[in-house]
Enzyme design. Structure first.
Site, PDB file in Angstrom:
ATOM      1  N   VAL A 150      -4.304 -13.273  -0.712  1.00  0.00           N
ATOM      2  CA  VAL A 150      -4.532 -14.875  -1.270  1.00  0.00           C
ATOM      3  C   VAL A 150      -5.068 -14.778  -2.572  1.00  0.00           C
ATOM      4  CG1 VAL A 150      -4.181 -15.997   0.982  1.00  0.00           C
ATOM      5  CG2 VAL A 150      -6.404 -15.038   0.105  1.00  0.00           C
TER       6      VAL A 150
ATOM      7  N   LYS B  54      -6.651 -15.431 -17.775  1.00  0.00           N
ATOM      8  CA  LYS B  54      -7.465 -16.440 -17.300  1.00  0.00           C
ATOM      9  C   LYS B  54      -8.779 -16.235 -18.141  1.00  0.00           C
ATOM     10  CE  LYS B  54     -10.752 -16.978 -13.419  1.00  0.00           C
ATOM     11  NZ  LYS B  54     -11.379 -16.385 -12.093  1.00  0.00           N
TER      12      LYS B  54
ATOM     13  N   GLY C 100     -13.546 -11.830  -4.756  1.00  0.00           N
ATOM     14  CA  GLY C 100     -12.812 -11.115  -3.741  1.00  0.00           C
ATOM     15  C   GLY C 100     -12.359  -9.808  -4.128  1.00  0.00           C
TER      16      GLY C 100
ATOM     17  N   SER D 179       0.020   0.077   7.981  1.00  0.00           N
ATOM     18  CA  SER D 179       0.841  -0.017   8.955  1.00  0.00           C
ATOM     19  C   SER D 179       2.200  -0.928   8.652  1.00  0.00           C
ATOM     20  CB  SER D 179       0.238  -1.156   9.982  1.00  0.00           C
ATOM     21  OG  SER D 179       1.300  -1.988  10.669  1.00  0.00           O
TER      22      SER D 179
ATOM     23  N   ALA E 165      -6.939  -4.313  -1.574  1.00  0.00           N
ATOM     24  CA  ALA E 165      -7.949  -3.432  -1.417  1.00  0.00           C
ATOM     25  C   ALA E 165      -7.698  -1.958  -1.334  1.00  0.00           C
ATOM     26  CB  ALA E 165      -8.974  -4.061  -0.437  1.00  0.00           C
TER      27      ALA E 165
ATOM     28  N   GLY F 141      -3.708  -1.024   3.758  1.00  0.00           N
ATOM     29  CA  GLY F 141      -3.150  -1.086   2.132  1.00  0.00           C
ATOM     30  C   GLY F 141      -3.554  -2.178   1.582  1.00  0.00           C
TER      31      GLY F 141
ATOM     32  N   ALA G  91      -6.639 -14.639  -8.687  1.00  0.00           N
ATOM     33  CA  ALA G  91      -7.556 -14.718  -9.872  1.00  0.00           C
ATOM     34  C   ALA G  91      -8.490 -13.594  -9.887  1.00  0.00           C
ATOM     35  CB  ALA G  91      -8.216 -16.131  -9.752  1.00  0.00           C
TER      36      ALA G  91
END
Length: 542
Positions: A48, A79, A347, A40, A12, A9, A51
């Protein structure tokens, strides 16, 4: 109907589930795939990444979540830029890399005009509205929730845990099946195609396609299919972060900045991300140059007194990617596929892109997988390489020599060959759009047809085009003073006063009535109101 099983989960997994459901089922003539996500109940999320970049607006549009609904649920703020502080020298100087850059027509000469001037004004102040708008802490849209006259591009800061939960609730209400169970194993056929995943409480879950969102562990792509890893740590030395949350009840700096701050410290840099109710700070550093104890001490020193009772969290990471992100009927998305440090907030973008490309390359049957996966892997590899080049450039152009870390990142062996070739070329010419014709630009959210206007509140889109073009490279090159040694040679020692581009002058006049960012959040979203704290807010306040 095809069956898709997403294993894992977090941001992503739920971005993949929500986007694929929107693109393949909700936006088509008939549903094409039954989507199940298993995660899980015992493994905590990393979460983390708080942004984003403007591609997030495309994801929200395809998923169907209205912008205000998303912002309220995820404590999101706007942003508009990344502010780099102390990267050139440890002197408090800074420069911006904003999302909206003016491009002159028919020839873009902004860089040349700035270099040929006395540079009495920062480069970004000459060719973008957003640097001064950010410094004034203004929102990118008007108080009436309409688009600003200047069509400012923007992304979001947000609580990644709440974002994942929002996507979960939204997706399961629209047909995605959610299963809580622990992974126990994988069943393969004689050609190493995944047939099913075994769990402790939900039994055996079969599917036609599998998406691995199990984080750095890569339970499917790595542990099962044994796909190798391409290591980038020679060029990006940071491999650990220590993070902390600063609640506004105690640490409100008097405003909510509409940009991310990246402040260079002794052995890396600190992100400073403002949300509606708190700031998130995290020291991204190299374990080869600083201990955990010293890194935590430096992070607390960045903020100033008063954080002694606040917990910190350490996250180890490895920079690089799987050599193939799509193998047979398994696609790795998110950390399972790879990670490049969070300096340019890529990310969540890479998770977003992985889902977008999978929807575009969704196989009709097993015989089509080879061609589609080959193209997918090429596109994703090119994007990882592009991000590696761009982030590597931030480090190697520094002029800092005050610590071993900053001296190390400048060494020739720390500059990847593609970037080295670009820098060598730019010693003879200024950047231009054709310098990147070998890089893929996805055109996401570049046309009106890609947006559901009702879903995003009726706001006009802006062109997000590729990830970065020559304008973004100019932001960093000029911000890091790469051309200083060539300017006198090219343009002489006596140069005229720096001027803003006429479009920027007009735009600043139009944007003068943009509201304060914190005020917009309070008025439009009902965000809490806080009073300024007497606690220092660290170097980021400089």
């Amino acid at each position: 109907m095809k069956k898709l099983l997403i294993v894992g989960g977090g941001s992503a997994g739920w971005m993949a589930a929500a986007y694929l459901n929107g693109a393949l089922n909700l936006r088509g003539k008939r549903p094409r795939v039954a989507i199940t996500l298993v995660e899980s109940p015992d493994i905590p999320r990393i979460s983390v990444g708080e942004a984003t970049i403007p591609s997030m607006r495309h994801l929200l549009s395809v998923v169907g979540i209205k912008e205000e609904e998303f912002m309220r649920a995820a404590d999101a703020t706007f942003k508009q830029s990344i502010k780099y502080q102390n990267w050139v020298q440890k002197d408090g100087s800074f420069y911006h890399h904003p999302f909206t850059l003016v491009k002159e027509q028919p020839l873009d000469r902004a860089g040349e005009l700035w270099l040929s001037s006395d540079q009495s004004m920062p480069f970004m102040d000459t060719c973008t509205l957003q640097a001064p708008i950010c410094e004034a802490n203004k929102a990118p849209i008007s108080a009436g929730l309409g688009a600003a006259p200047s069509s400012l591009n923007y992304a979001y800061h947000m609580n990644a845990q709440k974002f994942a939960d929002t996507l979960r609730d939204f997706s399961t209400a629209r047909g995605v099946e959610h299963v809580y169970a622990n992974f126990e194993g994988v069943d393969l056929d004689d050609q190493d195609w995944i047939q099913s995943v075994r769990t402790d409480t939900a039994g055996t879950l079969s599917a036609d396609m599998f998406v691995d969102c199990t984080g750095f562990t890569g339970l499917l792509i790595s542990k099962t299919l044994n796909v190798g890893f391409e290591d980038y740590s020679q060029f990006l030395l940071c491999n650990r972060a220590v993070t902390m949350h600063l609640p506004y009840e105690r640490f409100y700096p008097g405003t909510i900045r509409p940009y991310t701050t990246a402040t260079a410290l002794s052995s890396g840099w600190v992100w400073d991300i403002p949300m509606q109710n708190q700031r998130s700070i995290g020291y991204v550093h190299s374990s080869d140059f600083i201990s955990k104890e010293e890194a935590e001490k430096e992070l607390r020193s960045y903020q100033g007194p008063g954080t002694e009772d606040l917990p910190v969290r350490f996250v180890d990471f490895k920079v690089g990617r799987r050599k193939q992100l799509w193998v047979n009927n398994c696609v790795a998305i998110g950390l399972a596929g790879g990670f490049i440090e969070p300096l340019e907030s890529t990310g969540l973008y890479l998770s977003d892109l992985g889902a977008v490309l999978l929807a575009e390359h969704w196989p009709r049957d097993r015989s089509s997988v080879h061609e589609l996966s080959s193209r997918y892997n090429r596109l994703m590899a090119n994007r990882y390489y592009e991000i590696l080049d761009f982030i590597n450039m931030h480090y190697c152009l520094t002029k800092r020599t005050d610590t071993p870390f900053w001296r190390e990142v400048q060494k020739p062996e720390r500059i990847n060959p593609r970037l080295a070739a670009k820098l060598a070329m730019w010693r003879h010419k200024l950047p231009s759009s054709h310098d990147f014709e070998d890089q893929w630009f996805n055109g996401m959210a570049s046309t009106e047809q890609l947006f559901d206007w009702e879903a995003i509140g009726g706001r006009a889109p802006v062109d997000t085009g590729g990830l970065w073009d020559h304008k973004s490279y100019e932001c960093i090159l000029h911000g890091m003073h790469f051309f200083d040694e060539y300017a006198d040679q090219w343009f002489g020692a006596q140069r005229p006063t720096t001027q803003r581009l006429p479009q920027v002058v007009r735009g600043l006049s139009q944007a003068a009535n943009l509201p304060d960012h914190a005020h917009w959040l309070q008025t439009a979203l009902g965000a809490p109101t806080y009073h300024a704290s007497d606690k220092p807010v660290g170097w980021s306040s400089a």
